[in-house]
Design an enzyme around this catalytic site. Structure first.
Site, PDB file in Angstrom:
ATOM      1  N   CYS A  13      15.122  42.885  15.863  1.00 54.52           N
ATOM      2  CA  CYS A  13      15.333  41.862  14.850  1.00 54.52           C
ATOM      3  C   CYS A  13      16.789  41.435  14.865  1.00 54.52           C
ATOM      4  O   CYS A  13      17.611  41.974  15.615  1.00 54.52           O
ATOM      5  CB  CYS A  13      14.945  42.367  13.461  1.00 54.52           C
ATOM      6  SG  CYS A  13      16.028  43.666  12.833  1.00 54.52           S
ATOM      7  N   CYS A  16      19.469  44.026  14.489  1.00 54.22           N
ATOM      8  CA  CYS A  16      19.854  44.732  15.718  1.00 54.22           C
ATOM      9  C   CYS A  16      20.971  43.977  16.433  1.00 54.22           C
ATOM     10  O   CYS A  16      21.914  44.585  16.951  1.00 54.22           O
ATOM     11  CB  CYS A  16      18.650  44.870  16.651  1.00 54.22           C
ATOM     12  SG  CYS A  16      17.317  45.901  16.010  1.00 54.22           S
ATOM     13  N   ASP A 435      34.955   4.472  27.317  1.00 53.18           N
ATOM     14  CA  ASP A 435      35.943   3.986  28.264  1.00 53.18           C
ATOM     15  C   ASP A 435      35.298   2.852  29.061  1.00 53.18           C
ATOM     16  O   ASP A 435      34.101   2.892  29.356  1.00 53.18           O
ATOM     17  CB  ASP A 435      36.369   5.128  29.192  1.00 53.18           C
ATOM     18  CG  ASP A 435      37.338   4.662  30.245  1.00 53.18           C
ATOM     19  OD1 ASP A 435      38.415   4.173  29.879  1.00 53.18           O
ATOM     20  OD2 ASP A 435      37.009   4.771  31.436  1.00 53.18           O
ATOM     21  N   ASP A 637      35.151   8.970  32.295  1.00 57.19           N
ATOM     22  CA  ASP A 637      34.878   9.536  33.616  1.00 57.19           C
ATOM     23  C   ASP A 637      36.120   9.846  34.430  1.00 57.19           C
ATOM     24  O   ASP A 637      36.032  10.455  35.485  1.00 57.19           O
ATOM     25  CB  ASP A 637      34.002   8.572  34.432  1.00 57.19           C
ATOM     26  CG  ASP A 637      34.797   7.370  34.933  1.00 57.19           C
ATOM     27  OD1 ASP A 637      35.679   6.894  34.194  1.00 57.19           O
ATOM     28  OD2 ASP A 637      34.529   6.911  36.064  1.00 57.19           O
ATOM     29  N   ASP A 641      41.023  10.223  31.166  1.00 60.27           N
ATOM     30  CA  ASP A 641      40.164  10.334  29.983  1.00 60.27           C
ATOM     31  C   ASP A 641      40.128  11.763  29.443  1.00 60.27           C
ATOM     32  O   ASP A 641      39.655  11.985  28.321  1.00 60.27           O
ATOM     33  CB  ASP A 641      38.724   9.900  30.300  1.00 60.27           C
ATOM     34  CG  ASP A 641      38.637   8.437  30.681  1.00 60.27           C
ATOM     35  OD1 ASP A 641      39.412   7.639  30.115  1.00 60.27           O
ATOM     36  OD2 ASP A 641      37.816   8.083  31.543  1.00 60.27           O
TER      37      ASP A 641
END
Length: 757
Positions: A13, A16, A435, A637, A641
């Site tokens: 559970c 634990c 961008d 990309d 950036d």
């Protein structure tokens, strides 16, 4: 500091998981630790100068659980032999004990039907409900089938904690050991005017039902990792390499950098590489989510595990083993599935005091009912019911199972989510910063317009394009490359040029087929005395559209112009419309001049534009939006950036971009298609909705179930919850939560216009 991952065994559970976290944190040198109950995995940050993996593993073992350190390669290729053997042994033991308990419990239930229903059933003999027979049948169920509950409870006791095993062990033991008294001393009960009833079947049924629930839960949890298994299964098993001038089939693990690999139609590409000979179309949908096959030629990259469709080709292996694109995807998905979402903190806090609180409620229940009613049977039934029905498992599973399925589903759709926090935060986004170059646009110059002087025939237009491209082929300028690519796309065959000359900032000139060809700016050709008035109107129109115009002169006369621009991606306008309909503000960020930026913005439907922003100011622009109280995502990309991606609440990198941008982002769109933004946000919203459903049902289950088991309805309706029903409810509460999480596997991104693959 170093990071390590462990596969865990023995948890029953969420309590634990908390115990394991505490055990690992107690190791000197451990900085951070996160245990994911749903993934059965621990992620640990530690100082290798102060501790090691063995010390961490020993701490987990001392806490009563098992930990298997996972090396990076093992995380990518799947279960280790040791881990798999342990998992299969555990499941086999659970199945055997369940089957035995099921058979014995069936006999007990049949024998107890007359007492439970109050009816005389002729075909059930009285001796089948004899206390001594029930004791004989129940004892192996209690102490062999239910051994794991006692073991778990003892481990918790030694650490001065309590888990679900504690509750089950206390509840079933109460029913079992109480039943021993009327079994051994029935006369004493008769003398006291009490019915010598026994409750062996309650203990047996509860243990059997909980074992069944655990088996179903383990099977369901296994399905949450289906995406990982699918990804791992995509790998080719062998590769056809050229060794010593001969073609040989070798296991994929033996492929080394620089190997020349041959791929035939219909075969999987074994590793990442670069085509050196031949061409083909390749189905990359398995790793990018894009269904349309991609044309590949010499010099193009190929991705391992994708499928070659039409032609044969040779490629040079550039990334093998754990460095392949697929291996990195698997690694990222596994890291995300093992991480914790912030929303799980609530469940963790509740789990910390849940079990002790339930034990306190059970004790109070017994005392109250015994004192109020003077009935030990009623006090026992309600106490056992409270102990049995309480289940922290559902709370512990509510978040991680949904996260595991959600991140796996993202990978299937070409979206890599690096952590649960990013997946959760994406549903709160209010603004999306895009961008321009390489994100909204293709990121490379493309010829968009080819205008010739009036009266030019198709044949002469074709010849003019040949002359222009043959000259530009000698230039390294990006605009020249755009002209050459356009000519080749029109089927033009290029010829050699003589006396080529490039004039910096102006243009190029040379001779093709003994004809003087000049390409360049309007100013340069005017300076040369060439009359440009014949196409001035078309030039001004293209300039207003923000396009770069190249003038073409042959033998001193203007013959045409070309408009070159960074073309907008086909999906950009549609994606931005969808984002607007989702209630998100879309902002464009670019270093380009404002006129060009506003032309692109109008084309795709963006109203707010930040233009002429230097790379070092992009992060500040994102911060400005955040200061307006917005939760902001940045999509980019390029290397420039990366700071903005890191500054944003959620950074999304285009997978076709640079490694730096991808490393700085929280979410990677593998294919480079902006449709992935919509899919990521929709997936986040679907996952959070699923988590909230799980948490609601888990909380409501316990909030309503515990009082009912304690007998709150008895004063009004004279009804008590049978502990057998409580056991069934507890056993299946976790299964219901996991099953609800598995519904996310049916997630399909929605969009208007172009569908999202």
């Amino acid at each position: 500091m170093e990071n390590a991952n462990f596969k865990l065994r023995g948890m029953s559970c969420a309590s634990c998981a908390k115990n394991i976290e505490e055990a690992i944190h107690s190791v000197q040198g451990v900085d951070e630790c996160s245990v994911n109950f749903g993934a059965e995995q621990a992620t640990v940050t530690y100082n290798p100068k102060r501790t090691n993996l063995k010390a961490i593993q020993d701490a987990v073992d001392a806490a009563g659980y098992a930990a298997f350190p996972l090396q990076e390669q093992e995380m990518i290729t799947g279960e280790t032999d040791t881990e798999q053997a342990a998992r299969l042994a555990e499941l086999g033991k659970l199945r055997r004990r369940l089957i035995f308990g099921g058979v014995m419990t069936t006999i007990l239930v049949i024998g107890g039907l007359p007492m439970m229903t109050g009816l005389h059933i002729p075909w059930i003999p009285d001796w089948l409900h004899h206390p001594w027979l029930q004791l004989i049948l129940t004892t192996p169920i209690q102490f062999w089938s239910g051994e794991s509950f006692y073991q778990g409870a003892w481990k918790a006791f030694k650490r001065h904690t309590a888990t679900m095993d504690t509750l089950v062990a206390l509840g079933t033991s109460a029913a079992f050991f109480y039943s021993l008294f009327p079994t051994f001393f029935p006369g004493f009960f008769s003398e006291q005017g009490l019915s010598p009833d026994v409750y062996y079947e309650i203990s047996a049924v509860v243990i059997t039902l909980i074992l069944l629930g655990r088996l179903l839960e383990n099977r369901a949890k296994g399905q949450t990792s289906e995406a990982i298994r699918k990804l791992i299964g995509l790998q080719a098993k062998t590769a056809r390499a050229i060794r010593n001038g001969r073609e040989v089939d070798i296991p994929i693990a033996e492929v080394v950098l620089g190997d020349i690999i041959i791929v035939r139609p219909g075969e999987k590409i074994p590793v990442d590489g670069e085509i050196v000979d031949g061409s083909s179309t390749i189905d990359e949908s398995m790793v990018t989510g894009e269904s349309i096959p991609v044309q590949k030629h010499p010099g193009d990259e190929v991705i391992g595990a994708t499928i070659n469709k039409t032609g044969s080709f040779k490629f040079r292996a550039t990334r093998v083993g754990k460095d392949t694109f697929l291996a990195q995807i698997v690694k990222l998905v596994q890291q995300a599935q093992g991480s914790k979402a912030p929303i799980q903190k609530l469940a963790d806090r509740v789990t910390g005091w849940f079990v002790p609180a339930v034990i306190a409620i059970a004790i109070a229940t017994f005392i109250i009912w015994y004192n109020v009613m003077g009935n030990v049977t009623m006090a026992l039934i309600t106490t056992v019911g409270v102990l049995i029905i309480a289940c922290p498992c559902a709370l512990g599973l509510a978040t991680p199972t949904s996260i595991m399925v959600g991140t796996g589903k993202g990978a299937e759709n070409g979206i890599l989510i690096k952590g649960a926090e990013s997946l959760e935060l994406a549903h709160k986004l209010q603004a999306i910063v895009l961008d321009k170059t390489g994100t909204i646009t293709q990121g490379e110059p493309t010829v968009t317009d080819f205008v010739t002087v009036r009266g030019t025939t198709n044949e002469n237009e074709f010849k003019l394009l040949q002359l222009a491209a043959s000259i530009e082929r000698n230039s390294e300028h990006p605009l020249a490359e755009a002209v050459v690519q356009y000519a080749r796309s029109q089927g033009v065959e290029l010829t050699d040029a003589k006396d080529f000359e490039a004039i910096a900032g102006s243009g190029v000139r040379g001779y093709v087929s003994d004809r003087l060809v000049q390409l360049g700016t309007h100013r340069w050709l005017n300076d040369l005395g060439i009359d440009t008035s014949i196409l001035e109107e078309q030039w001004e129109r293209l300039e207003k559209l923000g396009k770069t115009v190249i003038w073409i002169a042959v033998d001193g006369k203007i013959r045409g112009i070309m408009g070159i621009a960074d073309a907008v991606k086909p999906s950009s306008a549609n994606v931005i419309r969808v984002l607007h309909r989702m209630g998100l503000e879309v902002v464009m960020l670019t270093g380009d001049n404002r006129r060009t930026a506003e032309v692109i913005a109008r084309e795709v439907g963006i109203e707010r534009v930040f233009a002429e922003v230097r790379p070092d100011r992009k992060a500040a622009t994102v911060e400005q939006l955040q200061s307006e109280g917005k939760v902001v995502a940045m999509v980019g990309d390029g290397i420039n950036d990366a700071p903005a991606l890191a500054q944003a609440d959620v950074g999304m990198a285009i997978g076709t971009g640079t490694d730096v941008a991808i490393a700085a982002s929280d979410i990677t769109l593998i294919s480079g298609d902006l449709q992935g933004i919509v899919t990521a946000i929709q997936l986040s919203r679907a996952t959070m909705r699923n988590i909230k459903q799980n948490l609601f049902f888990a909380f409501i289950y316990n909030v309503a179930g515990i009082p009912i088991a304690a007998g709150i309805l008895f004063p009004f309706f004279g009804w008590l919850l049978n502990p057998i029903i409580a056991g069934a409810a507890m056993a299946f509460s976790s299964v219901s939560v996991v099953t609800n999480a598995l519904r996310l596997r049916n997630f399909q991104p929605k969009s208007s216009g172009k569908s999202i693959v």
